[in-house]
Write a protein that holds these residues in place. Structure first.
Motif, PDB file in Angstrom:
ATOM      1  N   MET A 128       0.701  -1.248  -0.130  1.00 18.90           N
ATOM      2  CA  MET A 128       0.033   0.086  -0.012  1.00 18.90           C
ATOM      3  C   MET A 128       0.946   1.470   0.087  1.00 18.90           C
ATOM      4  SD  MET A 128      -3.091  -1.362   2.520  1.00 18.90           S
ATOM      5  CE  MET A 128      -4.205   0.268   2.285  1.00 18.90           C
ATOM      6  N   TYR A 129       2.007   1.127   0.730  1.00 21.85           N
ATOM      7  CA  TYR A 129       2.800   2.316   0.863  1.00 21.85           C
ATOM      8  C   TYR A 129       3.553   2.463  -0.541  1.00 21.85           C
ATOM      9  CZ  TYR A 129       6.650   5.544   2.407  1.00 21.85           C
ATOM     10  OH  TYR A 129       7.273   6.435   2.592  1.00 21.85           O
ATOM     11  N   TYR A 130       4.082   1.455  -1.087  1.00 21.00           N
ATOM     12  CA  TYR A 130       4.598   1.419  -2.412  1.00 21.00           C
ATOM     13  C   TYR A 130       3.808   2.034  -3.448  1.00 21.00           C
ATOM     14  CZ  TYR A 130       6.689  -0.383  -6.767  1.00 21.00           C
ATOM     15  OH  TYR A 130       7.151  -0.548  -7.811  1.00 21.00           O
ATOM     16  N   ILE A 146      -0.840   3.962  13.689  1.00 14.33           N
ATOM     17  CA  ILE A 146       0.196   4.330  12.818  1.00 14.33           C
ATOM     18  C   ILE A 146       1.478   3.901  12.886  1.00 14.33           C
ATOM     19  CG2 ILE A 146       0.631   6.522  13.749  1.00 14.33           C
ATOM     20  CD1 ILE A 146       0.352   7.782  11.045  1.00 14.33           C
ATOM     21  N   GLY A 147       1.747   3.599  14.551  1.00 12.66           N
ATOM     22  CA  GLY A 147       3.240   3.153  14.572  1.00 12.66           C
ATOM     23  C   GLY A 147       3.267   1.717  14.129  1.00 12.66           C
ATOM     24  N   THR A 148       2.375   1.016  14.150  1.00 16.48           N
ATOM     25  CA  THR A 148       2.088  -0.302  13.772  1.00 16.48           C
ATOM     26  C   THR A 148       2.682  -0.410  12.283  1.00 16.48           C
ATOM     27  OG1 THR A 148       0.862  -1.059  15.749  1.00 16.48           O
ATOM     28  CG2 THR A 148       1.180  -2.753  13.546  1.00 16.48           C
ATOM     29  N   VAL A 149       2.067   0.568  11.570  1.00 19.37           N
ATOM     30  CA  VAL A 149       2.178   0.681  10.194  1.00 19.37           C
ATOM     31  C   VAL A 149       3.504   0.808   9.761  1.00 19.37           C
ATOM     32  CG1 VAL A 149       1.406   2.036   8.203  1.00 19.37           C
ATOM     33  CG2 VAL A 149      -0.338   1.054   9.585  1.00 19.37           C
ATOM     34  N   ILE A 153       6.309  -1.641   7.828  1.00 20.61           N
ATOM     35  CA  ILE A 153       7.090  -1.264   6.587  1.00 20.61           C
ATOM     36  C   ILE A 153       8.451  -1.243   6.483  1.00 20.61           C
ATOM     37  CG2 ILE A 153       7.054   0.853   4.966  1.00 20.61           C
ATOM     38  CD1 ILE A 153       4.205   1.462   5.550  1.00 20.61           C
ATOM     39  N   HIS A 154       8.653  -0.822   8.015  1.00 17.81           N
ATOM     40  CA  HIS A 154      10.480  -0.903   7.977  1.00 17.81           C
ATOM     41  C   HIS A 154      10.753  -2.208   8.003  1.00 17.81           C
ATOM     42  CE1 HIS A 154      14.294  -0.180   9.996  1.00 17.81           C
ATOM     43  NE2 HIS A 154      13.969  -1.146  10.855  1.00 17.81           N
ATOM     44  N   ILE A 155      10.151  -3.148   8.689  1.00 19.26           N
ATOM     45  CA  ILE A 155      10.349  -4.664   8.766  1.00 19.26           C
ATOM     46  C   ILE A 155      10.451  -5.142   7.370  1.00 19.26           C
ATOM     47  CG2 ILE A 155       9.991  -6.915   9.543  1.00 19.26           C
ATOM     48  CD1 ILE A 155       9.150  -5.757  12.141  1.00 19.26           C
ATOM     49  N   ARG A 157      10.917  -3.677   4.524  1.00 23.39           N
ATOM     50  CA  ARG A 157      11.925  -3.109   3.780  1.00 23.39           C
ATOM     51  C   ARG A 157      13.360  -4.026   4.066  1.00 23.39           C
ATOM     52  NH1 ARG A 157      10.824   3.435   4.341  1.00 23.39           N
ATOM     53  NH2 ARG A 157       9.711   3.776   2.600  1.00 23.39           N
ATOM     54  N   LYS A 158      13.389  -3.955   5.523  1.00 22.01           N
ATOM     55  CA  LYS A 158      14.649  -4.503   6.155  1.00 22.01           C
ATOM     56  C   LYS A 158      14.788  -6.164   5.575  1.00 22.01           C
ATOM     57  CE  LYS A 158      16.247  -5.343  10.564  1.00 22.01           C
ATOM     58  NZ  LYS A 158      16.173  -4.939  11.805  1.00 22.01           N
ATOM     59  N   GLU A 159      13.599  -7.038   5.457  1.00 23.07           N
ATOM     60  CA  GLU A 159      13.629  -8.352   4.974  1.00 23.07           C
ATOM     61  C   GLU A 159      13.834  -8.129   3.500  1.00 23.07           C
ATOM     62  OE1 GLU A 159      10.339 -10.520   6.191  1.00 23.07           O
ATOM     63  OE2 GLU A 159      10.621  -9.984   8.216  1.00 23.07           O
ATOM     64  N   LEU A 160      13.375  -7.403   2.567  1.00 24.09           N
ATOM     65  CA  LEU A 160      13.763  -7.428   1.225  1.00 24.09           C
ATOM     66  C   LEU A 160      14.970  -7.070   1.098  1.00 24.09           C
ATOM     67  CD1 LEU A 160      10.324  -5.347  -0.049  1.00 24.09           C
ATOM     68  CD2 LEU A 160      11.123  -7.619  -0.366  1.00 24.09           C
ATOM     69  N   LYS A 161      15.427  -6.039   1.698  1.00 24.14           N
ATOM     70  CA  LYS A 161      16.977  -5.685   1.571  1.00 24.14           C
ATOM     71  C   LYS A 161      17.906  -6.780   1.701  1.00 24.14           C
ATOM     72  CE  LYS A 161      20.360  -2.281   3.040  1.00 24.14           C
ATOM     73  NZ  LYS A 161      20.475  -1.204   3.663  1.00 24.14           N
ATOM     74  N   ASN A 162      17.531  -7.503   2.785  1.00 23.01           N
ATOM     75  CA  ASN A 162      18.220  -8.767   3.008  1.00 23.01           C
ATOM     76  C   ASN A 162      18.141 -10.083   1.809  1.00 23.01           C
ATOM     77  OD1 ASN A 162      19.561  -8.162   5.492  1.00 23.01           O
ATOM     78  ND2 ASN A 162      17.705  -8.896   6.599  1.00 23.01           N
TER      79      ASN A 162
END
Length: 171
Positions: A128-130, A146-149, A153-155, A157-162
Motif C-alpha cells: 500500500m505504501y509502495y 500508525i506506529g504499527t504501520v 513497513i520498516h521490517i 524493507r529490511k527483509e527485502l533488503k536482505n
C-alpha cells in the motif's frame, strides 16, 4: 563571475550533493537524477546566484525544492488509487525495462518472489505504501495504529533488503 568560473564551481560542489540526494530519495538512480536535475537548474539559473553567497547552500536549496516538488507530483498522481485493487499494480512498473528486457525480467521476478515471501502482515502495508498510500491512510484502511504501520513497513524493507542483497551496489 564568468559562466566558465561558475560552471567549475558548481561541478566541484556536485560530489557533495550525492549523499544528500541519496538521503532524500533512498534510491541510487533517483539520487543521480536528482543531482543531475539540480545541476541543470543551477546552470540555467546562473544569473540568480549572487557572488559571495554560499554556493553549496544555494545548490542544497535547489535540490530540496526539486525533491519536494517531484514528491508532491507523485503523491498527487497516486492519491486516487482504489485500495481494494492495490495488488494489480505490483507487476506494472516498467522503469526496470532494458532494451532486450532480459535483465528486467530477472530483476522483477526476484523482486516479486521476495515480496511474495514477506509475511502477509508486512506485505500488505508495504505494498500500500509502495503504490502511494500515506501512513495515516494505511492505518485507517487496515484499522491498526500508525506506529504499527511504520514498523511493519520498516521490517518489510529490511527483509527485502536482505533477500535482494545480490542487487546492492556495495555487495
Amino acid at each position: 563571475m564568468t559562466a566558465l568560473e561558475f560552471n567549475n564551481l558548481v561541478q566541484n560542489v556536485a560530489q557533495s550533493l550525492r549523499p544528500v540526494a541519496m538521503n532524500l530519495t533512498r534510491d541510487a538512480d533517483d539520487a543521480k537524477d536528482l543531482v543531475q536535475e539540480t545541476m541543470l537548474k543551477a546552470l540555467t539559473n546562473r544569473e540568480k546566484f549572487k557572488t559571495g553567497t554560499n554556493l553549496k547552500a544555494w545548490l542544497y536549496t535547489i535540490m530540496r525544492n526539486t525533491f519536494i516538488n517531484n514528491y508532491n507530483k507523485v503523491t498527487k498522481r497516486s492519491s486516487n488509487i482504489d485500495s481494494s485493487e492495490y495488488l494489480q499494480y505490483l507487476n506494472t512498473d516498467e522503469s526496470y525495462v532494458t532494451q532486450n528486457k532480459g535483465t528486467a525480467t530477472f530483476v522483477m521476478n526476484d523482486i516479486n518472489k521476495a515480496i511474495a515471501g514477506l509475511n502477509e502482515e508486512h506485505r500488505t502495508p508495504f505494498m500500500m505504501y509502495y503504490i502511494g498510500f500515506k501512513y495515516l491512510e494505511i492505518a485507517e484502511k487496515l484499522q491498526i495504529p500508525i506506529g504499527t504501520v511504520k514498523n511493519r513497513i520498516h521490517i518489510a524493507r529490511k527483509e527485502l533488503k536482505n533477500m535482494l542483497k545480490v542487487y546492492q551496489q556495495d555487495a
